[in-house]
Design a protein around this motif. Structure first.
Motif, PDB file in Angstrom:
ATOM      1  N   ASP A 350       0.820  -1.211   0.000  1.00 32.29           N
ATOM      2  CA  ASP A 350       0.000   0.000   0.000  1.00 32.29           C
ATOM      3  C   ASP A 350       0.857   1.267   0.000  1.00 32.29           C
ATOM      4  OD1 ASP A 350      -2.207  -1.561  -0.039  1.00 32.29           O
ATOM      5  OD2 ASP A 350      -2.945  -1.028   1.957  1.00 32.29           O
ATOM      6  N   HIS A 351       1.965   1.238   0.741  1.00 29.28           N
ATOM      7  CA  HIS A 351       2.819   2.421   0.833  1.00 29.28           C
ATOM      8  C   HIS A 351       3.454   2.755  -0.526  1.00 29.28           C
ATOM      9  CE1 HIS A 351       5.497  -1.010   1.327  1.00 29.28           C
ATOM     10  NE2 HIS A 351       6.543  -0.227   1.124  1.00 29.28           N
ATOM     11  N   ILE A 352       3.737   1.726  -1.314  1.00 30.41           N
ATOM     12  CA  ILE A 352       4.325   1.955  -2.649  1.00 30.41           C
ATOM     13  C   ILE A 352       3.269   2.514  -3.604  1.00 30.41           C
ATOM     14  CG2 ILE A 352       5.424   0.836  -4.644  1.00 30.41           C
ATOM     15  CD1 ILE A 352       6.684  -1.149  -2.675  1.00 30.41           C
ATOM     16  N   LEU A 353       2.071   1.952  -3.538  1.00 31.66           N
ATOM     17  CA  LEU A 353       0.981   2.462  -4.381  1.00 31.66           C
ATOM     18  C   LEU A 353       0.670   3.910  -4.033  1.00 31.66           C
ATOM     19  CD1 LEU A 353      -1.441  -0.615  -4.437  1.00 31.66           C
ATOM     20  CD2 LEU A 353       0.192   0.096  -6.195  1.00 31.66           C
ATOM     21  N   LYS A 354       0.752   4.243  -2.752  1.00 27.88           N
ATOM     22  CA  LYS A 354       0.526   5.616  -2.325  1.00 27.88           C
ATOM     23  C   LYS A 354       1.619   6.537  -2.873  1.00 27.88           C
ATOM     24  CE  LYS A 354      -1.630   8.788   0.113  1.00 27.88           C
ATOM     25  NZ  LYS A 354      -2.984   9.237  -0.272  1.00 27.88           N
ATOM     26  N   GLN A 355       2.847   6.051  -2.863  1.00 31.20           N
ATOM     27  CA  GLN A 355       3.990   6.828  -3.346  1.00 31.20           C
ATOM     28  C   GLN A 355       3.832   7.189  -4.827  1.00 31.20           C
ATOM     29  OE1 GLN A 355       7.793   4.896  -2.690  1.00 31.20           O
ATOM     30  NE2 GLN A 355       8.838   6.205  -4.181  1.00 31.20           N
ATOM     31  N   PHE A 356       3.252   6.251  -5.598  1.00 32.94           N
ATOM     32  CA  PHE A 356       3.114   6.454  -7.039  1.00 32.94           C
ATOM     33  C   PHE A 356       1.659   6.715  -7.461  1.00 32.94           C
ATOM     34  CE2 PHE A 356       7.024   3.986  -6.578  1.00 32.94           C
ATOM     35  CZ  PHE A 356       7.895   4.731  -7.364  1.00 32.94           C
ATOM     36  N   GLU A 357       0.859   7.204  -6.530  1.00 31.31           N
ATOM     37  CA  GLU A 357      -0.560   7.434  -6.807  1.00 31.31           C
ATOM     38  C   GLU A 357      -0.757   8.391  -7.993  1.00 31.31           C
ATOM     39  OE1 GLU A 357      -4.635   8.619  -4.349  1.00 31.31           O
ATOM     40  OE2 GLU A 357      -2.661   9.059  -3.487  1.00 31.31           O
ATOM     41  N   LYS A 358       0.011   9.459  -8.022  1.00 29.33           N
ATOM     42  CA  LYS A 358      -0.109  10.446  -9.098  1.00 29.33           C
ATOM     43  C   LYS A 358       0.235   9.820 -10.448  1.00 29.33           C
ATOM     44  CE  LYS A 358       1.698  14.929 -10.593  1.00 29.33           C
ATOM     45  NZ  LYS A 358       2.669  16.022 -10.292  1.00 29.33           N
ATOM     46  N   GLU A 359       1.290   9.028 -10.490  1.00 25.15           N
ATOM     47  CA  GLU A 359       1.718   8.393 -11.743  1.00 25.15           C
ATOM     48  C   GLU A 359       0.684   7.385 -12.233  1.00 25.15           C
ATOM     49  OE1 GLU A 359       5.370  10.009  -9.844  1.00 25.15           O
ATOM     50  OE2 GLU A 359       3.610   8.913  -9.142  1.00 25.15           O
ATOM     51  N   ILE A 360       0.074   6.651 -11.302  1.00 24.06           N
ATOM     52  CA  ILE A 360      -0.952   5.663 -11.671  1.00 24.06           C
ATOM     53  C   ILE A 360      -2.165   6.355 -12.285  1.00 24.06           C
ATOM     54  CG2 ILE A 360      -2.570   3.931 -10.780  1.00 24.06           C
ATOM     55  CD1 ILE A 360      -0.403   3.222  -8.687  1.00 24.06           C
ATOM     56  N   LEU A 361      -2.584   7.468 -11.688  1.00 24.38           N
ATOM     57  CA  LEU A 361      -3.724   8.218 -12.214  1.00 24.38           C
ATOM     58  C   LEU A 361      -3.409   8.798 -13.592  1.00 24.38           C
ATOM     59  CD1 LEU A 361      -4.932  10.063  -8.981  1.00 24.38           C
ATOM     60  CD2 LEU A 361      -6.048   8.145 -10.145  1.00 24.38           C
ATOM     61  N   THR A 362      -2.164   9.223 -13.789  1.00 23.14           N
ATOM     62  CA  THR A 362      -1.739   9.737 -15.096  1.00 23.14           C
ATOM     63  C   THR A 362      -1.785   8.630 -16.144  1.00 23.14           C
ATOM     64  OG1 THR A 362      -0.289  11.374 -14.056  1.00 23.14           O
ATOM     65  CG2 THR A 362       0.125  10.868 -16.370  1.00 23.14           C
ATOM     66  N   LEU A 363      -1.336   7.435 -15.755  1.00 22.14           N
ATOM     67  CA  LEU A 363      -1.373   6.284 -16.663  1.00 22.14           C
ATOM     68  C   LEU A 363      -2.805   5.927 -17.038  1.00 22.14           C
ATOM     69  CD1 LEU A 363       1.326   4.004 -14.986  1.00 22.14           C
ATOM     70  CD2 LEU A 363       1.445   4.949 -17.302  1.00 22.14           C
ATOM     71  N   LEU A 364      -3.718   6.035 -16.074  1.00 16.94           N
ATOM     72  CA  LEU A 364      -5.119   5.729 -16.343  1.00 16.94           C
ATOM     73  C   LEU A 364      -5.689   6.643 -17.411  1.00 16.94           C
ATOM     74  CD1 LEU A 364      -6.790   4.982 -12.901  1.00 16.94           C
ATOM     75  CD2 LEU A 364      -6.795   3.506 -14.913  1.00 16.94           C
ATOM     76  N   ASP A 365      -5.244   7.900 -17.403  1.00 17.29           N
ATOM     77  CA  ASP A 365      -5.727   8.861 -18.384  1.00 17.29           C
ATOM     78  C   ASP A 365      -5.280   8.465 -19.786  1.00 17.29           C
ATOM     79  OD1 ASP A 365      -6.939  11.264 -19.290  1.00 17.29           O
ATOM     80  OD2 ASP A 365      -4.957  12.176 -19.400  1.00 17.29           O
ATOM     81  N   LYS A 366      -3.988   8.224 -19.956  1.00 19.14           N
ATOM     82  CA  LYS A 366      -3.457   7.746 -21.241  1.00 19.14           C
ATOM     83  C   LYS A 366      -2.021   7.290 -21.053  1.00 19.14           C
ATOM     84  CE  LYS A 366      -2.618   8.941 -26.079  1.00 19.14           C
ATOM     85  NZ  LYS A 366      -3.115   7.640 -26.554  1.00 19.14           N
ATOM     86  N   PRO A 367      -1.783   5.970 -21.113  1.00 12.97           N
ATOM     87  CA  PRO A 367      -0.400   5.482 -20.998  1.00 12.97           C
ATOM     88  C   PRO A 367       0.377   5.779 -22.278  1.00 12.97           C
ATOM     89  CG  PRO A 367      -1.910   3.652 -21.416  1.00 12.97           C
ATOM     90  CD  PRO A 367      -2.749   4.882 -21.261  1.00 12.97           C
ATOM     91  N   GLU A 368       1.434   6.563 -22.168  1.00 16.21           N
ATOM     92  CA  GLU A 368       2.208   6.932 -23.349  1.00 16.21           C
ATOM     93  C   GLU A 368       3.560   6.249 -23.321  1.00 16.21           C
ATOM     94  OE1 GLU A 368       2.435  11.138 -23.552  1.00 16.21           O
ATOM     95  OE2 GLU A 368       0.302  11.410 -23.986  1.00 16.21           O
ATOM     96  N   CYS A 369       4.022   5.874 -24.523  1.00 16.57           N
ATOM     97  CA  CYS A 369       5.331   5.222 -24.608  1.00 16.57           C
ATOM     98  C   CYS A 369       6.419   6.240 -24.281  1.00 16.57           C
ATOM     99  CB  CYS A 369       5.549   4.622 -25.994  1.00 16.57           C
ATOM    100  SG  CYS A 369       5.242   5.759 -27.354  1.00 16.57           S
ATOM    101  N   MET A 370       7.454   5.771 -23.583  1.00 12.73           N
ATOM    102  CA  MET A 370       8.567   6.651 -23.194  1.00 12.73           C
ATOM    103  C   MET A 370       9.884   5.928 -23.424  1.00 12.73           C
ATOM    104  SD  MET A 370       7.363   8.364 -19.610  1.00 12.73           S
ATOM    105  CE  MET A 370       5.842   9.268 -19.430  1.00 12.73           C
ATOM    106  N   GLY A 371      10.907   6.727 -23.698  1.00  8.43           N
ATOM    107  CA  GLY A 371      12.238   6.160 -23.836  1.00  8.43           C
ATOM    108  C   GLY A 371      12.293   5.137 -24.960  1.00  8.43           C
ATOM    109  N   VAL A 372      12.789   3.942 -24.658  1.00  8.83           N
ATOM    110  CA  VAL A 372      12.943   2.902 -25.680  1.00  8.83           C
ATOM    111  C   VAL A 372      11.693   2.034 -25.828  1.00  8.83           C
ATOM    112  CG1 VAL A 372      15.435   2.781 -25.347  1.00  8.83           C
ATOM    113  CG2 VAL A 372      13.944   1.309 -24.001  1.00  8.83           C
TER     114      VAL A 372
END
Length: 456
Positions: A350-372
């Motif tokens: 749970d603590h890890i999911l909380k740490q990346f909560e913002k990133e998870i919500l961003t991914l839900l909106d639209k997961p975009e390819c990055m880097g390689v």
């Protein structure tokens, strides 16, 4: 039946209506009076450049005369590549595939035009006109007499590249269709093509295929690297692959490590990981080499943690999180690996999911390819993550959130035609159905109905 006037007649009518002399009109469109006069009187053929100047001067859409141009200046005259070539490029730029088809159909009657059409296809592809390029590649491939020609192989490679999108079924068909041609490409081009082919099967989780092409990539990259080292001629005169040969060699071991991981052979996965971690044997010292060495060093560190984590070494969890938390392109793969391990070993993250909560919500909106990472890899990895996250939350009794992520996974799986993942989502809902509210069941029913309608 209404008779359509010729281009020349319509230009002449326009000049009369606007009370313009040929000299005045010529000044307006930056053509000399002799050229305008020759075009209007029919004593001079019209180039596509001149046609575009005339059309602009008459305030008409740029492709207004294109169908008539084919009838009057191409079909009724001997084929002339110098005149036809600029017209094809303009059709590509303006999206007039109907005109492109008509002219190409005439040219294909004579095989001598195949190399020229191939060049137009290559230029269109490089400029991003993929629909037109695909049409041209398909026609050049059909007209190619020699099944082992490199040009045919390049056409098939380009078509494979164009066809790869989010639809898993279509991606599989495209990969299968391209497979027989990869060995017919130039040896340097084979490296990138093998990487692309292996990556496609990787996103489909076809691990036997990934292993097959990863092994081939290792052998060919090793040969190419040794050839580069042994060459006496200046390297700038040699054809170069997109990435340095050693980078493909390292990538082949990264892929094989992933295959071993999927088969739960974590010891062998680590062996491959340590192979691409040690690139001290690479002699080059340029910036590109340094960049790739650093990248594989980072990947090997993270993937060693992954292998150990999946093998049950829970103590590496915090170090693994630290290894990818500051690298945005690695957050999705990192979270996916962690949630999968959490479900396997019943860990509380749970603590890890909380740490990346913002990133998870961003991914839900639209997961975009990055880097390689390309789009199909990102899409597949994201749907996998959503289902694993749904499992985690449902097991913890957080049913509302769990069903939300489960439905998102089902929706994304349907959009990408990932049937296996969609079926797994349905089974998961059935397993936890008793905990679903009436509203949740209704939402699920509507979602399944929409998915079935899309199938039909």
């Amino acid at each position: 039946m209404e008779i359509t006037p010729t281009i020349r007649a319509e230009v002449q009518t326009y000049l009369i209506r606007k009370s313009l002399t040929m000299t005045e009109f010529g000044h307006m469109i930056d053509l000399n009076v002799g050229t305008v006069s020759g075009i209007v009187t029919g004593n001079r053929s019209i180039s596509v450049h001149q046609l575009d100047r005339i059309t602009m001067g008459m305030n008409l859409p740029p492709d207004y005369f294109y169908e008539r141009y084919i009838e009057e200046c191409i079909e009724e005259e001997p084929l002339n590549w110098r005149r036809i070539s600029p017209f094809l490029y303009r059709c590509v730029e303006l999206g007039r595939l109907d005109c492109l088809r008509r002219v190409v159909g005439m040219l294909l009657d004579n095989p001598v035009y195949l190399p020229s059409l191939f060049e137009v296809a290559e230029d269109s592809f490089k400029k991003g006109y993929t629909e037109a390029a695909a049409f041209l590649y398909e026609n050049v491939a059909e007209g190619e007499r020699y099944q082992y020609s490199e040009r045919l192989a390049v056409c098939q490679y380009r078509l494979f590249t164009i066809r790869i999108r989010d639809d898993q079924e279509k991606n599989y068909d495209a990969a299968i269709q391209f497979e027989p041609y990869v060995e017919r490409l130039d040896e340097v081009d084979q490296l990138e093509a093998l990487k692309d082919l292996a990556n496609t099967y990787r996103s489909l989780r076809k691990w036997d295929k990934v292993e097959l092409f990863a092994k081939t990539l290792e052998i060919k990259a090793d040969i190419q690297y040794k050839l580069d080292q042994a060459h006496d001629v200046k390297k700038e005169n040699l054809k170069k692959p997109v990435s340095p040969p050693f980078a493909y060699w390292a990538f082949s071991h990264l892929l094989r490590a992933e295959v071993c991981e999927a088969r739960k052979d974590y010891e062998k996965a680590l062996q491959h990981t340590y192979k691409y971690a040690d690139l001290s044997w690479v002699k080059e010292t340029d910036e590109v080499t340094f960049k790739w060495k650093r990248r594989y060093e980072e990947w090997s560190e993270a993937n060693a943690y992954v292998n150990k984590l999946h093998a049950g070494e829970i103590s590496v969890l915090d170090d693994y999180v630290a290894s990818f938390s500051s690298r945005s392109e690695e957050i999705l793969p990192g979270l996916d690996n962690i949630i999968e391990a959490a479900n396997r070993f019943r860990l509380d993250i749970d603590h890890i999911l909380k740490q990346f909560e913002k990133e998870i919500l961003t991914l839900l909106d639209k997961p975009e390819c990055m880097g390689v990472y390309n789009q199909q890899f990102t899409t597949e990895r994201f749907t996998h993550f959503l289902r694993e996250l749904a499992i985690y939350l449902l097991r913890k009794g957080r049913f509302s959130d769990g069903f939300t992520f489960l439905f998102s996974c089902l929706e994304k799986s349907a959009e990408s035609n990932n049937r296996i993942q969609a079926i797994r989502c349905m089974r998961l809902f059935t397993h936890f159905k008793e905990h679903a509210s009436a509203h949740t069941k209704e939402v699920y029913g509507d979602l399944i109905k929409a998915v079935n309608e899309d199938e039909e």
